[in-house]
Motif scaffolding. Structure first.
Motif, PDB file in Angstrom:
ATOM      1  N   UNK A 157       0.822  -1.210   0.000  1.00  0.00           N
ATOM      2  CA  UNK A 157       0.000   0.000   0.000  1.00  0.00           C
ATOM      3  C   UNK A 157       0.855   1.258   0.000  1.00  0.00           C
ATOM      4  N   UNK A 158       0.290   2.342  -0.540  1.00  0.00           N
ATOM      5  CA  UNK A 158       1.052   3.568  -0.741  1.00  0.00           C
ATOM      6  C   UNK A 158       1.525   4.207   0.566  1.00  0.00           C
ATOM      7  N   UNK A 159       0.618   4.376   1.533  1.00  0.00           N
ATOM      8  CA  UNK A 159       1.005   5.047   2.784  1.00  0.00           C
ATOM      9  C   UNK A 159       2.114   4.282   3.500  1.00  0.00           C
ATOM     10  N   UNK A 160       1.977   2.961   3.557  1.00  0.00           N
ATOM     11  CA  UNK A 160       2.990   2.153   4.217  1.00  0.00           C
ATOM     12  C   UNK A 160       4.311   2.179   3.433  1.00  0.00           C
ATOM     13  N   UNK A 161       4.214   2.227   2.104  1.00  0.00           N
ATOM     14  CA  UNK A 161       5.424   2.305   1.283  1.00  0.00           C
ATOM     15  C   UNK A 161       6.179   3.598   1.536  1.00  0.00           C
ATOM     16  N   UNK A 162       5.462   4.703   1.649  1.00  0.00           N
ATOM     17  CA  UNK A 162       6.103   5.993   1.967  1.00  0.00           C
ATOM     18  C   UNK A 162       6.721   5.935   3.364  1.00  0.00           C
ATOM     19  N   UNK A 163       5.947   5.403   4.328  1.00  0.00           N
ATOM     20  CA  UNK A 163       6.405   5.367   5.720  1.00  0.00           C
ATOM     21  C   UNK A 163       7.636   4.477   5.904  1.00  0.00           C
TER      22      UNK A 163
END
Length: 194
Positions: A157-163
């Motif tokens: 997922x995008x948010x987890x990838x950024x984090x």
């Protein structure tokens, strides 16, 4: 030289000028093998840093790309991926085709794109001054990180990838950009004095 229409010599060419035709092949092979050796070593070196330890791999990718230029830099990074795919221990941990489909695959393929971009910019003189080198390395880092985060986002997922795949590496990435941007123009100054 900062012209966008003329190709400037790269550091590799200035240090070891290329011969024409097939005579250029041994030089290219030696440089590519040396580049993949540096990449493999840089992948294994972990520097304690905050908030996460960093390897020197992305710095090596950018310096090789800018020093070798578009074609030789891209070929060197492609060879590096092939070496890892066939099982040579060149990556930070692990090897083989499955590794190239794992969570770090986007970063690994981003290495090739980043080297191509900074190599192209170096051929237009962006490796001659600190500010242009910094701009080139920033763009290369954004390509590399963007590719890595995009692939990671398909897995977690995008948010987890950024984090987990971008934010912890900002400080180390900035430091490597500055280090590389100081290194390349300094080498050019030494060559010009010679």
């Amino acid at each position: 030289m900062t012209s966008t229409s003329r190709i400037a010599p790269t550091l590799a060419h200035a240090i070891w000028p290329a011969a024409g035709g097939l005579a250029a092949l041994p030089r290219a092979l030696v440089l590519m093998l040396a580049g993949t050796f540096v990449l493999a070593i840089s992948a294994k070196v972990q520097v304690p840093f905050w908030p996460v330890p960093v390897t020197l791999q992305s710095l090596a990718v950018l310096v090789i790309g800018m020093s070798f230029g578009l074609r030789l830099g891209t070929a060197t990074l492609a060879l590096y991926l092939v070496q890892g795919a066939i099982g040579l221990p060149v990556f930070a941990s692990g090897a083989g085709l499955a590794y190239l489909a794992g969570p770090t695959a986007g970063y690994l393929f981003g290495f090739v794109a980043a080297a191509a971009l900074v190599g192209w910019l170096a051929e237009r003189g962006w490796d001659r001054t600190i500010w242009l080198s910094m701009a080139a390395m920033t763009l290369g880092t954004l390509v590399l990180m963007g590719s890595g985060v995009a692939w990671l986002a398909t897995l977690i997922g995008f948010e987890q990838a950024i984090a987990s795949g971008f934010t912890p590496f900002i400080v180390g990435g900035l430091l490597k950009i500055v280090l590389g941007a100081l290194m390349l123009p300094s080498v050019w100054k030494l060559i010009e004095r010679r």
